[in-house]
Design an enzyme around this catalytic site. Structure first.
Site, PDB file in Angstrom:
ATOM      1  CD  GLN A 294      -3.219  -0.739   0.459  1.00 22.96           C
ATOM      2  OE1 GLN A 294      -3.316   0.146  -0.264  1.00 22.96           O
ATOM      3  NE2 GLN A 294      -4.308  -1.533   0.510  1.00 22.96           N
ATOM      4  CD  GLU A 344      -1.080 -12.485  -5.151  1.00 19.56           C
ATOM      5  OE1 GLU A 344      -0.891 -12.474  -6.330  1.00 19.56           O
ATOM      6  OE2 GLU A 344      -1.581 -11.693  -4.164  1.00 19.56           O
ATOM      7  CB  CYS A 419      -8.644   0.265  -4.037  1.00 17.47           C
ATOM      8  SG  CYS A 419      -8.485  -0.846  -5.436  1.00 17.47           S
TER       9      CYS A 419
END
Length: 463
Positions: A294, A344, A419
């Site tokens: 981030q 992931e 987001c």
């Protein structure tokens, strides 16, 4: 006998280069003002706030909408401020820079609320959590360079053009990052290094990327190149090392334009380490050139802590961290729960996450290289029943297969860190259809002051 076809000509309500005096009706999710010339024909205008009376010049038209620029503000909003940084408006990098910060927070709350209303979802939206100092906060930037007027110039391209807006003060970057860009750019200019020209599609350096640890102050410089080798590498390395005392890592990223990506996975270490370190919520993280980390570390700590609070985590919980990246969310909540499982699809990110587990001595978490929906199906077949699933997707949001894979495992709670409120509200419809409801309110968090972007936390609980 010939058949004559009459093609109806579309008559637009405005013409190119027409001047108008209008009142701004609304503001779009990207920060552009909206003027409705007719009920169905909007003009989009940079740096125009709702309620302002403005003198416009129409700069672009098509059948469905147009663009205009402000020639003069005849009546300004009381929410307007003069930041004296019009170049940020021109480049589109900080479209809200002339909107007072309290009004930015109100706008983002209202936009999140409106998007849920458009999906016919009745939910309360809390006041946006803001920053004490909403400037110079980014720990990473990637900026294009271009030879203009016999100088190597850095900045951002003007909206929809290949005209580079020169910039030294980006206003949202860590100020040390801004200085590092200038240093690197001037060194490249000294050795007459070519820059990639988007019109000619040739030249070497495409971007300069800088990362700087918020707590560690370790600096990473990445030269993103259209060519595998740049000239004067030895001299450039020496100069950058001499002039950037915080430098920890200097990397060449070979990313030819034909690949249409900012950074490729092809990194070559020119000097130093392959990664830098920084801390988040007291945990240490390895950050490579391709790592998703981030960009606003101050607010990220608030965001993740609030997400854990809203999830009401328990010591008996098994947690899945989808889109786990380098492990930031999973590692930050590991001490509060029984087990964390991260998944992931990017190999480098999983390798970093596994290293981050070792660095932080965490034994109750593991990270798996897999596509999340496929792995979710495997876990379901194995009888895994997670209590909480965290999802923190990119701007495009969740896929239907990931939503189905998540809800098929029937976790008690899904914590959606978003987001992009457009895709969040869209995905909420599917999640609700799959047997969940929104638990409590949606909480916007201003990760990106001066821009139109906003993070938010939404908890879905099983019906």
């Amino acid at each position: 006998m010939y058949e004559v076809k009459i093609i109806a000509r579309t008559v637009l309500p405005v013409k190119l280069n027409q001047e108008l005096i209008v009142v701004v009706d609304d503001i779009r999710i990207d920060g552009m003002g909206i003027v409705y010339v007719t009920a169905k024909y909007p003009l989009y205008v940079a740096d125009a706030l709702p309620g302002e009376k403005v003198h416009l010049l129409v700069t672009q038209v098509d059948k469905f909408s147009g663009y205009a620029k402000v020639l003069d503000w005849l009546e300004s909003s009381d929410k307007r401020q003069n930041s004296d940084r019009q170049y940020l408006i021109d480049a589109g990098t900080a479209p809200l820079v002339n909107l007072k910060y309290e009004a930015q927070l109100e706008l983002k709350q209202a936009q999140v609320k409106r998007l849920f209303e458009e999906q016919h979802i009745d939910v309360s939206v809390d006041r946006t959590i803001g920053m004490d100092n909403p400037t110079y906060y980014r720990n990473k930037t990637i900026v294009p360079v271009k030879w203009q007027n016999d100088h190597l110039t850095s900045g951002f391209y003007k909206r929809g053009t290949h005209d580079l807006v020169p910039m030294d003060d980006y206003f949202v970057n860590d100020a040390e990052i801004d200085q590092a860009i200038i240093v690197v750019r001037n060194i490249l200019e000294k050795y007459d290094i070519t820059a990639f020209d988007p019109d000619l599609e040739r030249g070497a350096i495409r971007y300069i990327m800088i990362r700087r640890g918020y707590y560690s102050h370790e600096l990473m410089v990445v030269l993103v190149s259209n060519e595998e080798v740049i000239s004067h590498e030895t001299e450039i390395i020496a100069d950058i090392r001499n002039q950037l005392t915080e430098l920890k890592s200097l990397i060449l990223n070979y990313s030819p334009k034909k690949d249409y990506v900012l950074l490729s996975p092809n990194n070559r270490i020119l000097w130093g380490e392959k990664a830098i370190y920084d801390t988040l919520l007291g945990y240490e993280f390895i950050i490579g050139p391709n790592s998703f980390y981030q960009v606003n570390p101050q607010t990220t700590e608030v965001l993740y802590d609030l997400a854990a609070q809203k999830a009401d985590l328990k010591p008996t919980d098994t947690v899945i961290d989808a889109y786990s990246g380098i492990g930031t969310i999973g590692i930050s909540v590991a001490s509060r729960v029984k087990k964390v499982l991260g998944v992931e699809v990017v190999p480098g990110a999983v390798a970093d996450a596994q290293l981050n587990l070792q660095v932080n001595n965490i034994s109750n978490a593991e990270y798996i290289l897999a596509d999340a929906p496929v792995q979710f199906k495997k876990w379901q077949e194995q009888g895994l029943k997670p209590d909480v699933v965290f999802v923190d997707p990119p701007r495009r949001g969740l896929t239907t297969s990931l939503i189905n894979g998540t809800t098929d495992m029937s976790p008690e709670k899904i914590v959606y860190i978003s987001c992009n409120p457009v895709t969040l509200s869209r995905d909420a419809v599917e999640i609700i259809e799959n047997g969940y409801h929104i638990d409590g309110s949606v909480l916007p968090v201003d990760q990106f002051p001066q821009t139109s972007h906003v993070e938010s936390i939404t908890v879905f609980r099983k019906d």
